[in-house]
Design an enzyme around this catalytic site. Structure first.
Site, PDB file in Angstrom:
ATOM      1  CD  GLU A 275      -3.038  -1.048   2.217  1.00 37.87           C
ATOM      2  OE1 GLU A 275      -2.967  -0.155   3.078  1.00 37.87           O
ATOM      3  OE2 GLU A 275      -4.003  -1.847   2.147  1.00 37.87           O
ATOM      4  CD  GLU A 490      -2.991  -6.158   4.090  1.00 38.40           C
ATOM      5  OE1 GLU A 490      -3.789  -5.446   4.726  1.00 38.40           O
ATOM      6  OE2 GLU A 490      -1.783  -5.908   4.001  1.00 38.40           O
TER       7      GLU A 490
HETATM    8  C1  NOJ Z   1      -3.702  -2.699   5.375  1.00 37.38           C
HETATM    9  C2  NOJ Z   1      -2.295  -2.671   5.897  1.00 37.38           C
HETATM   10  O1  NOJ Z   1      -1.444  -3.242   4.943  1.00 37.38           O
HETATM   11  C3  NOJ Z   1      -2.151  -3.400   7.222  1.00 37.38           C
HETATM   12  O2  NOJ Z   1      -0.870  -3.149   7.715  1.00 37.38           O
HETATM   13  C4  NOJ Z   1      -3.237  -2.934   8.172  1.00 37.38           C
HETATM   14  O3  NOJ Z   1      -3.064  -3.466   9.450  1.00 37.38           O
HETATM   15  C5  NOJ Z   1      -4.580  -3.324   7.596  1.00 37.38           C
HETATM   16  N1  NOJ Z   1      -4.748  -2.583   6.357  1.00 37.38           N
HETATM   17  C6  NOJ Z   1      -5.771  -3.012   8.510  1.00 37.38           C
HETATM   18  O4  NOJ Z   1      -5.861  -1.643   8.687  1.00 37.38           O
END
Ligand code: NOJ
Length: 588
Positions: A275, A490
């Site tokens: 991200e 994710e």
């Molecule tokens: C995306 C992120 O990559 C991760 O580090 C984070 O904990 C999750 N979103 C949930 O917010």
């Protein structure tokens, strides 16, 4: 119902609004840290260049002194689990099947494609702990967690899940449920405690991840590795301002090459960056904004200068990957979503959606997948002093630098134009919504109903459970950045008020998260079969409860509970549901 909507507007004025709980202290919502406790710019961080490049043990201690004392872990050897891991029987159904089918009965005729990666996800800083063990250098998150209000619940990553020493147990526990992949990140500051290409590599750390990767393979859990999940070696911020300096490019490429060489043939799916848009926004939020930027960069330009350097670092790493003939595939993880016009018939809101797509996804994905260049919406808005223009040689390196498309489609929300119109905003650099010039809206424009169920208040500025929008979201991605392979890198949910529960029978009953996963997976099956989206894997965030950046351990995303006193893990209902879903939908 404009009045309702106004209440729930999440302004996009801040450059790079966050997608994680970092948004709590990002400028899209008022920070929860009282201004009086915030140190003024630079006070708690050495000015750029003031720490000498001393790669000795004393030099490392000097870097750690910027962070302060660390809580040591309760033990420092890798724990070996007794196998097989006992898996308790699945929990009983909560609802009659006519209301909520059992996980195995979700669209039972539709199967996941052969070879599907059905995984879980973590990131080094969020789970490893042992932050000062085995020669690791400090990271900016080790520093952040010591700043007043840097982490809202006052916790830090010093010990957290101690995955660094408990990885065998963690892998065995997900293998026991049938998951076949784990997406984790490799800590740059472990491999290169001083970060730079001319500094020594830490062989102990290389051996650690080597062992971790082997243990995955031995357990039937495919290792999927991310090179950078926001835990910047502090040295690089101190030496030259981290990602705000072009110097980061060579140092990142060197780190990437070292890791590729070490694990070639064992890791087959790689991400350079997690991200990146969120990361480049993070560096302008408290307390990172108090650390030093490269000369000439300020808090307004930093996110875009960061994006420029990061994109070139990504392209450089992928070029090396290909030149070194590393086996496997490589890309980066996108966040966010294209969005839906808030008022269905509003041409302004449709244009706002295009701005959202450009600033949140196109910024990295247009250069990598389609045009080789920044989105036109961005270059029309931002002068080169914010967004340096890409040269022909850079475009050539960046275009085609991703083998597949990875997305973290946690949620999809509505997008609205600024109340005074897009043009008025774009032309006025002092406009509160400049430069993105749109808002994210959490409620519909008719009656003010939410886009989906709320998560815990710690994540409610950005997250809602929106399964009904998922297919359209994925179709939009595929239309705009076509790919032959897509990973849901994710997805997950912060169970409301889980942090307040103390009885185990209440903690493990994560019904909102379970419903999130089952509804998303059902829609993913439909996206694969009806929309022909080439989804090749899903990764549930997260394998275990962990430290959720500046929300600390209070925000719970794990499919397993972690007792932070004993470090014991316990499967929640969602873990069983995912396991049962996969077993019923896998094709051998
Ligand atoms: C995306 C992120 O990559 C991760 O580090 C984070 O904990 C999750 N979103 C949930 O917010």
């Amino acid at each position: 119902m404009g009045s309702i909507a106004i209440v729930f507007l999440v302004g996009a004025a801040s450059i790079f609004a966050q997608t994680t709980s970092i948004s709590k202290s990002a400028s899209i919502t008022p920070t929860t840290v009282p201004t009086s406790t915030q140190p003024s710019a630079g006070v708690n961080f050495p000015p750029v260049g003031s720490i000498p490049r001393d790669f000795s043990p004393a030099g490392l201690e000097k870097l750690w002194s910027v962070v302060g004392p660390i809580d040591p872990p309760p033990f420092t050897t890798t724990r070996v689990p007794d196998l097989p891991i006992p898996v308790p029987s699945s929990p009983p159904a909560l609802y009659p099947s006519w209301f909520a089918p059992a996980p195995k009965d979700v669209l039972p005729k539709l199967k996941l494609p052969k070879g599907f990666k059905f995984g879980v996800a973590t990131a080094a800083y969020q789970v490893e702990g042992a932050v000062k063990n085995d020669g690791k250098g400090p990271t900016m998150w080790d520093w952040n967690s010591r700043q007043p209000g840097g982490v809202l619940d006052g916790t830090n990553g010093d010990v957290v899940d101690l995955h660094y020493y408990l990885y065998k147990e963690d892998i065995a526990r997900v293998a026991a449920l049938g998951f076949n992949a784990h997406s984790f990140s490799i800590s740059w500051a472990r491999i290169f405690p001083f970060g730079t290409a001319d500094s020594p590599v830490n062989r102990v750390a290389l051996a650690h991840y080597s062992d971790l990767i082997d243990y995955h393979i031995k357990s039937g859990v495919e290792p999927v590795a991310t090179l950078f999940h926001w835990d910047l070696p502090l040295a690089l911020q101190a030496y030259y301002g981290g990602f705000t300096s072009p110097k980061i490019v060579d140092d990142f490429v060197n780190f990437a090459k070292t890791v590729f060489k070490a694990y070639n043939g064992r890791v087959k799916t790689w991400y350079t960056f997690n991200e990146p848009r969120v990361y480049c926004g993070q560096i302008t939020t408290y307390p990172f904004v108090n650390a030093s930027f490269a000369p000439g960069v300020n808090a307004s330009t930093a996110p875009y200068i960061c994006a420029w350097n990061l994109l070139r670092a990504h392209a450089g790493a992928v070029k090396a990957f290909r030149e070194m003939k590393i086996q496997g595939e490589i890309s980066f993880k996108n966040d966010d979503y294209v969005g839906i016009p808030w008022r269905a018939n509003s041409t302004e809101d449709m244009a706002a959606v295009e701005r959202h797509a450009a600033f949140r996804i196109g910024i990295f994905s247009d250069p990598a997948y389609t045009t080789g260049d920044w989105p036109k919406i961005m270059t029309d808005t931002l002068p080169p002093s914010y967004l340096p223009r890409l040269t022909a040689a850079e475009k050539k390196d960046i275009h085609g630098s991703a083998d597949f498309f990875a997305t973290d489609p946690y949620r999809t929300q509505w997008i609205a134009a600024p109340p005074d119109g897009i043009d008025a905003c774009v032309k006025n650099t002092s406009h509160s919504m400049w430069p993105e010039c749109h808002s994210v809206v959490l409620v519909d424009s008719n009656a003010g109903w939410a886009a989906g169920l709320n998560p815990d208040p710690l994540s409610d500025t950005w997250l809602q459970a929106t399964p009904n929008f998922l297919r359209e979201s994925l179709r939009q991605l595929q239309k705009r950045w076509p790919t032959k392979k897509m990973y849901i890198s994710e997805f997950g949910f912060d169970e409301p008020f889980e942090e307040l529960r103390t009885d185990m029978f209440r903690i493990v009953e994560d019904v909102t998260r379970t419903n999130y996963y089952m509804t998303y997976l059902g829609e993913i099956l439909l996206a694969i079969h009806e929309d022909k989206i080439p989804i090749a894997g899903t990764f549930a965030w997260a394998m275990v409860d962990n430290t959720e950046w500046n929300s600390g351990i209070s925000a719970k995303f794990g499919i397993q509970h972690v007792n932070y006193t004993t470090l014991e893990r316990t499967y929640k209902r969602s873990a069983f549901a995912l396991s049962e879903f996969y077993k019923a939908h896998a094709q051998k």
